[in-house]
Scaffold this active site. Sequence first.
Site, mmCIF file in Angstrom:
data_model
loop_
_atom_site.group_PDB
_atom_site.id
_atom_site.type_symbol
_atom_site.label_atom_id
_atom_site.label_comp_id
_atom_site.label_asym_id
_atom_site.label_seq_id
_atom_site.Cartn_x
_atom_site.Cartn_y
_atom_site.Cartn_z
ATOM 1 N N LYS A 191 0.891 -1.178 0.000
ATOM 2 C CA LYS A 191 0.000 0.000 0.000
ATOM 3 C C LYS A 191 0.921 1.219 0.000
ATOM 4 O O LYS A 191 1.480 1.596 1.011
ATOM 5 C CB LYS A 191 -0.872 -0.012 1.259
ATOM 6 N N GLY A 249 1.359 3.835 13.392
ATOM 7 C CA GLY A 249 2.050 2.625 13.872
ATOM 8 C C GLY A 249 1.266 1.960 14.995
ATOM 9 O O GLY A 249 1.160 0.731 15.071
ATOM 10 N N GLU A 266 8.533 1.020 11.774
ATOM 11 C CA GLU A 266 9.600 2.020 11.711
ATOM 12 C C GLU A 266 8.926 3.375 11.736
ATOM 13 O O GLU A 266 8.268 3.765 10.771
ATOM 14 C CB GLU A 266 10.402 1.790 10.427
ATOM 15 N N CYS A 300 13.235 9.857 8.316
ATOM 16 C CA CYS A 300 13.009 9.293 9.654
ATOM 17 C C CYS A 300 14.259 9.407 10.519
ATOM 18 O O CYS A 300 14.170 9.608 11.717
ATOM 19 C CB CYS A 300 12.532 7.858 9.554
ATOM 20 N N GLU A 397 9.048 14.990 16.688
ATOM 21 C CA GLU A 397 9.553 14.871 15.316
ATOM 22 C C GLU A 397 8.871 15.923 14.445
ATOM 23 O O GLU A 397 7.648 15.981 14.373
ATOM 24 C CB GLU A 397 9.264 13.471 14.771
HETATM 25 P P1 NAD Z 1 1.115 8.202 8.167
HETATM 26 O O1 NAD Z 1 1.600 7.339 9.267
HETATM 27 O O2 NAD Z 1 -0.252 8.732 8.246
HETATM 28 O O3 NAD Z 1 1.232 7.455 6.742
HETATM 29 C C1 NAD Z 1 2.194 6.467 6.422
HETATM 30 C C2 NAD Z 1 1.511 5.377 5.600
HETATM 31 O O4 NAD Z 1 0.495 4.769 6.377
HETATM 32 C C3 NAD Z 1 0.813 5.898 4.331
HETATM 33 O O5 NAD Z 1 0.928 4.940 3.295
HETATM 34 C C4 NAD Z 1 -0.636 5.998 4.776
HETATM 35 O O6 NAD Z 1 -1.545 5.900 3.708
HETATM 36 C C5 NAD Z 1 -0.739 4.799 5.684
HETATM 37 N N1 NAD Z 1 -1.832 4.886 6.659
HETATM 38 C C6 NAD Z 1 -2.360 5.991 7.218
HETATM 39 N N2 NAD Z 1 -3.365 5.667 8.045
HETATM 40 C C7 NAD Z 1 -3.470 4.313 8.021
HETATM 41 C C8 NAD Z 1 -4.314 3.386 8.675
HETATM 42 N N3 NAD Z 1 -5.259 3.765 9.522
HETATM 43 N N4 NAD Z 1 -4.122 2.078 8.425
HETATM 44 C C9 NAD Z 1 -3.158 1.663 7.588
HETATM 45 N N5 NAD Z 1 -2.341 2.489 6.910
HETATM 46 C C10 NAD Z 1 -2.491 3.812 7.135
HETATM 47 O O7 NAD Z 1 2.135 9.367 8.019
HETATM 48 P P2 NAD Z 1 1.889 10.720 7.217
HETATM 49 O O8 NAD Z 1 0.576 11.337 7.503
HETATM 50 O O9 NAD Z 1 2.203 10.426 5.812
HETATM 51 O O10 NAD Z 1 2.975 11.617 7.918
HETATM 52 C C11 NAD Z 1 2.717 12.124 9.228
HETATM 53 C C12 NAD Z 1 3.946 12.134 10.044
HETATM 54 O O11 NAD Z 1 4.515 10.812 10.105
HETATM 55 C C13 NAD Z 1 5.085 12.957 9.488
HETATM 56 O O12 NAD Z 1 4.960 14.271 9.775
HETATM 57 C C14 NAD Z 1 6.259 12.327 10.157
HETATM 58 O O13 NAD Z 1 6.462 12.807 11.439
HETATM 59 C C15 NAD Z 1 5.897 10.880 10.227
HETATM 60 N N6 NAD Z 1 6.513 10.111 9.154
HETATM 61 C C16 NAD Z 1 7.544 9.304 9.457
HETATM 62 C C17 NAD Z 1 8.154 8.595 8.460
HETATM 63 C C18 NAD Z 1 9.281 7.681 8.727
HETATM 64 O O14 NAD Z 1 10.069 7.414 7.832
HETATM 65 N N7 NAD Z 1 9.375 7.116 9.895
HETATM 66 C C19 NAD Z 1 7.748 8.708 7.148
HETATM 67 C C20 NAD Z 1 6.659 9.535 6.851
HETATM 68 C C21 NAD Z 1 6.060 10.216 7.888
#
Ligand code: NAD
Length: 499
Positions: A191, A249, A266, A300, A397
Amino acid sequence: MLTRAAAERLVSTVPTEPYLAGRWDSSQSADTFDVIDPVTERRLTTVAAAGAGEVDRAVSHARSALDEGAWGRTDGSTRALLLHRLADLIEARSEEFAILESLDVGKPAFEPRAIDLPQTIQTFRYFAGWADKLEGRSIPTGAYMGRPTHSYTVREPVGVVAAITPWNSPTMIGAWKIAPALAAGCAVVLKPPEDAPLTSLLLASLIEEAGFPAGAFSVLPGLGAVTGQALIDHPGVDKISFTGSPETGYKVAVAAAKGFRRTTLELGGKSPQIVFGDANLDDATMGVAAGVFANQGEVCAAGSRILVARAVYDEFVERLVARARDIKVGDPFDEGTTMGALINARQLERVSGYIKTGADDGARLVTGGGRPDRKGFFVEPTLFAEVDNTMTIARQEIFGPVGAVIPFDSDTEAVTIANDSDYALAATLWTSDVNRAHALARRVKAGAVAINGWAPLDPRLPWGGSKLSGQGRELGWAGIEANTEEKSVTAVLSYAPDK
Ligand code: NAD
């Protein structure tokens, strides 16, 4: 020089539907979502979102590919061959991947060219090397009711792996999940992030050409709350490999707890970069700046807490500020641009909010803090000095180009500050004393410590953190362990030796 117009034309060649059961499939997709260019704020394309029906079909096909289909019968050396072929195909089209990633994420193409794509290709090749080496062990077990036993272990694929990736480096982070899972013989349902799905869709278009049987790999574009949630809730998924925010997460961990399914999480960090008084300041300035500003700080492992020995504090801040001011923020397709735009309006608002909080909390803004006067989700490279580790900008973060520079007076204090964090993903030590470096590397809480260089990437090294940074490891042998179950087999022998 590649033009924006040429890059935008490339988008029209990328499929925009779910890829499952070995074909492009949008027959049931009622919903779509727009992919927005972070630089122009224009729509790049519209993608069909996978709904619960597509999720169910993708997982069911993955399951039957493993249990009854060709994929489950594919031996390790063939899996290795397929992964090598996929790596070759990505390499042949690496310029397309780099351009699409640049356009989709808003970052200058030199970054995907120099980092994301070489790392992606290397990751597929590295795990191709493991695919035919997943050996068991022979374990000398004791007698069973007077009869000798023969015991050994076998390593088997976990099953159907759901891979959920973020928008900051979707190609490379995707490879970190897909390559070890396929090498282990798992079927993967990816996904990709809704903000940057293009390279994952391009990857899907290479899967069949590489020769993978139907069902071994699927890509389900869609929104996190809909497609992602349906995928993590699906009982046919055996393992979820997730990179993203701690909030999501947590949802993954809760969904996985039902059925006690495995996860790798992660979730980012607030990583310290510690500059000791004896550091080579030329190297440290370059490295620390890369650590906090690369990829617009949307990394990250971003080294966003910069701990500097009081003896060199003023000089180092001055050098770092000069380096930050050298960064050219702009359209990734303009000559000389070294930093692009943040991913979306929400992220811009979030980062801008943190900058305001930093100033309100009393940190000294030494450079940046504003936005270029233009369209796009841009923010200036920003540094705060005299930051206290209790301030919000040192604790949360930010995921943007914002560094917090914190002074320290002793090695012990540096380690105490470094470890006083809710996160523990990465850390960087800058010193010319090799003894200090290795002694302190043991004391800093982080999944990866780099000495005199910022987060060197290598698929041979385990990657992951603890605390809010997540659980489990990707890459290296740990990546294989994370995608396999170890089974023991014991035969009770009917042969009894002569008395
Ligand atoms: P997010 O956790 O919302 O999204 C990451 C992935 O998870 C995307 O593919 C998203 O579609 C999916 N996702 C979102 N909600 C979900 C759910 N309920 N069930 C399953 N999958 C789901 O992160 P974001 O909104 O893209 O970014 C928000 C914050 O996350 C950023 O500001 C940053 O702090 C952090 N982030 C961290 C990393 C990292 O590498 N660790 C990467 C991107 C974002």
